[in-house]
Motif scaffolding. Structure first.
Motif: not given
Length: 834
Positions: A604-608, A776-779, A806-811
């Motif tokens: 839910d953080h992605w593209r938010a 954002l990919t599965p990897e 941002y990566a940390s924010h999205c996990g």
């Protein structure tokens, strides 16, 4: 014989002199022929005889003196030069050649000869300026004096092309000679050689920054004056102006200076410069630049009648620039500078959008042909103002207005003429009202009101007088009027001509802009019906959404891109959220794969919305540039060594480039090695060579780019609105994703594929200065190249830090290699992750 028999030299030459008068034409011809190789014959006696008989063979006489001055320049003292000066009228080019030879001889009074050369340039400017161009080059540039440039300036219009060459040469090698006087001269003569003038002003901008303001506006003057047969030059000049715009972004002080209202330059130049620089939002500036480039390069042909009404009448064709010509017409005739610029911008944006909105090329060409401002069909004036046909400027403008109105079916009103035709009725009403008020007026007002009553009575009397009315058509009839009536007639006619012309020009501009807006909205209305099921008024639609329709021309043959762009637009028109971006089956499968590999991910953080502010210092630009250069140089050294390069002397672009060229030759050898021998070297893998080439180009561009002097806050943010992602190429990035780029379709793919988003870098005012695409990919999280609008900011380090947050924010973790797939789109453009 006199040259080869030295002991009899005097006797042979004496014979020549004795018989000179008998055969002067032949004698001068022979002397001119041998003097180049036999300079000894150029005695003072021979020179005197040729001067005496000069007019009997002037061409060969000049040839003799030209050759003699080259071989024996010390013989040409001022008495002889004075004689030649008096004979220069018929062939002035020769005297400059003689003076040039004399100037080059160190034994002569060089400074006096240089002053004389300049004096002759003033007298014979066309030949003089052209001669100076050839005489003062390479090692002779040091001989140029200020008085020579002043002489060139005095007759610049007679030889503008070599004149600009001389000024540019001084800019390159003698910049101390370029003063404001030379700049003013160059500006005043733009019309005589606009393309050469442009080159000169551009050179001044790079060499002499103290003239930045004057030369920047002059560039726009050159652009405005380029004729239709040099439309290609408009495109080249616009590219240079775009570079100036980029420079204004690099140096914040320059950008502020460029927004100052210019004090010099033509009306057209001021308007074009305002279009370029007054926009604080660089996205809008970029759009106007693209529109300006388009306007300048559209060229069409039309049929014309040459020598109409004469025995030589015939049909021909000519080129014209419909959008550019009408743009100049708008600038010339739209009131003050602000109105002129606003009208020009509105027209530019409208015509630029129409090229993408028209269904086919024929419809578009028909529209463009309606903008033609030449060869308008004659239109008869109302009888009461028929005398205005005598004034050609007004009549041409009136015919054009009527023609444009007819082409686009838009009515017009010429207020000045309407007021003129009903002036008698209006004045009679005013007089009646005034007389009623006069009865009750106090003493302080009665005097003024009585004078007004008298003037109105006089005017009404004049208008009812047939002689007065006919005097508008025949000036001779004015002799029968009183002096006061004559004065009134003169002023009324003068005011009508001016006001009517202003009204006609204003109406022509209004009709054209109204036509563009009407057609644009009509086409948008068709697109709304064609691509959506929404029944909405185009006028009620958010104007920022309408340009999204332009992308349909870029995604033809891509059914998925078309389908989902339609859905985006429909959602926005009906105020629905784009929830399907997350719920379509391919997106759900992608989300499951991502969650499986990253159990703690917060999708839910992605593209938010997510943003951070950083403090940027001017020093950061230099530090980041040095860091990136060091990394790229180290990487390139490793690639070169892998390719077989040995003994690399130092880390520099020049050394690496030479090694790369040597390595390239290995792959170009076509002759086989002799049988039984070992190859001297192994051919280099072409993929490795390509990677080295890309690195070298990146290093070259980085070394070339200046650092910005910007200091202040920058905001980094993740984009959540797909419409904003759609326009990711439209901020002056020189991006292939821009509407006119070869990969414009991929901007649509990025907008509709939920696995991709954009990170912006913005100034406090909202100006986008950089962007990166994320996937954002599965990897894991991939990031792509940084794009900046050439503003000199070094943003890689800041983008990396922000994306880590941002990566940390999205996990999710960042990765550096991978190949995202198209989710909802047909395909997407992968320019390589970093």
């Amino acid at each position: 014989m006199s040259d080869t028999h030295c002991d009899e030299n005097h006797r042979f030459l004496a014979d020549v002199i004795d018989h000179f008068k008998d055969f002067p034409i032949e004698a001068i011809d022979a002397a001119s022929f041998v003097v180049g190789n036999r300079p000894k014959i150029a005695t003072t006696e021979i020179i005197g005889k040729i001067c005496e008989h000069f007019q009997e063979n002037p061409e060969k006489s000049w040839e003799f003196f030209n050759r003699a001055s080259a071989s024996l320049p010390h013989l040409f003292e001022f008495p002889l030069i004075s004689i030649l000066l008096n004979k220069a009228d018929e062939n002035p080019g020769e005297i400059f050649s003689v003076l040039n030879h004399c100037i080059l001889d160190s034994r002569n009074d060089r400074e006096s000869l240089l002053e004389l050369y300049s004096k002759m340039v003033r007298k014979y400017p066309a030949k003089g300026i052209d001669s100076a161009k050839y005489h003062f080059q390479t090692d002779r540039i040091v001989l140029i004096r200020q008085h020579l440039l002043e002489a060139i300036a005095s007759g610049f219009a007679t030889a503008a092309y070599p004149g600009y060459d001389m000024l540019q040469r001084c800019c390159d090698h003698r910049p101390e000679l370029i003063r404001m006087q030379e700049i003013d001269c160059a500006i005043a003569n733009i019309e005589h050689a606009s393309n050469y003038a442009f080159g000169f002003f551009h050179k001044i901008l790079t060499k002499l920054p103290q003239f930045t303001n004057e030369c920047t506006i002059a560039l726009f003057d050159c652009l405005a004056r380029e004729p239709v047969h040099r439309a290609f030059m408009r495109a080249e000049e616009l590219e240079t102006i775009i570079a100036i715009s980029d420079a204004a972004q690099i140096r914040t002080g320059l950008e502020q200076a460029m927004r100052e209202p210019p004090k010099k330059g033509s009306r057209r130049a001021r308007a074009l410069m305002a279009i370029m620089f007054r926009q604080k939002l660089r996205s809008h500036r970029h759009l106007l630049l693209e529109a300006l480039r388009y306007a300048g390069t559209v060229v069409m042909q039309r049929k014309i009648v040459v020598n109409p009404g004469t025995p030589a009448e015939h049909e021909d064709s000519e080129k014209y620039s419909p959008i550019w010509d009408f743009l100049m017409f708008i600038i010339d005739n739209s009131g003050d500078d602000n109105n002129s610029t606003a009208a020009a911008e509105r027209f530019l944006e409208g015509t630029y959008q129409l090229q993408y909105l028209y269904g086919n090329g024929n419809e578009h060409r028909l529209f463009l042909s309606k903008l033609a401002i030449g060869n308008a069909k004659p239109k008869e004036l109302p009888h009461a103002v028929g005398f205005l046909a005598q004034y050609h400027e007004f009549k041409n403008a009136y015919d054009l207005l009527n023609d444009i109105s007819s082409r686009f079916s838009i009515p017009y009103t010429i207020t000045a003429i309407e007021q003129f035709m009903k002036r008698e009725q209006d004045s009679q009403q005013e007089l009646t009202r005034l007389r009623l008020e006069l009865v009750q007026a106090d003493a302080s007002r009665k005097t003024r009101m009585a004078e007004r009553e008298r003037k109105l009575s006089l005017q009404l009397s004049c208008w009812k007088n047939p002689t007065f009315r006919n005097a508008f058509f025949d000036n001779n009839l004015a002799d029968g009027l009183s002096e006061e009536e004559k004065s009134f007639l003169k002023n009324e006619k003068k005011n009508l001509i001016k006001n009517a012309l202003d009204s006609v020009h204003a109406e022509s501009v209004r009709v054209a802009i109204t036509a563009v807006d009407r057609i644009r909205f009509d086409l948008y209305r068709l697109r709304v019906k064609e691509f959506t099921d929404c029944d909405v008024s185009v006028e009620s639609i958010d104007q920022k959404i309408l340009p999204a329709f332009l992308w349909f021309s870029a995604i033809q043959g891509m059914p998925n891109n078309i389908k989902y762009l339609k859905r985006l637009i429909e959602d926005r028109l009906t105020f629905r959220p784009h929830q399907w971006l997350r719920t379509e089956e391919p997106v759900v499968k992608w989300a499951e794969a991502v969650t499986k590999n990253h159990p703690l991910i917060k999708l839910d953080h992605w593209r938010a919305p997510f943003s951070q502010e950083i403090k940027y210092r001017a020093q950061d630009s230099k530090t980041e540039k040095a860091r990136r250069l060091a990394i790229d140089l180290k990487q390139t050294r490793g690639l070169l060594e892998k390719a077989g390069a040995q003994e690399i002397a130092a880390d520099s672009y020049a050394i690496y480039h030479d090694l790369y060229e040597e390595l390239k030759l290995r792959g170009q050898k076509t002759e086989p090695e002799p049988s039984g021998t070992t190859p001297a070297y192994t051919a280099v893998d072409p993929i490795l060579l390509e990677e080295i080439a890309m690195n070298l180009e990146r290093i070259r561009m980085m070394e070339k780019s200046p650092e910005s002097d910007y200091t202040g806050a920058l905001n980094f943010s993740v984009e959540s609105d797909p419409f904003e992602i759609l326009f990711m190429g439209e901020y002056g990035f020189s991006s292939c994703l821009s509407l006119r780029g070869i990969n414009a379709w991929s901007a649509v793919s990025n907008a509709i594929d939920f696995d991709k988003t954009v990170v912006w870098a913005k100034e406090p005012g909202g100006n986008v200065v950089g962007r990166r695409l994320l996937a954002l990919t599965p990897e894991g999280l991939l990031t792509y190249n940084t794009y900046t609008n050439k503003n000199g900011l070094s943003l890689n380090h800041f983008f990396d830090a922000f994306i880590d947050s941002y990566a940390s924010h999205c996990g999710v973790t960042r990765i550096h290699k991978g190949h995202p797939v198209a989710l909802l789109s047909d395909r997407w453009y992968d320019d390589g992750s970093i």
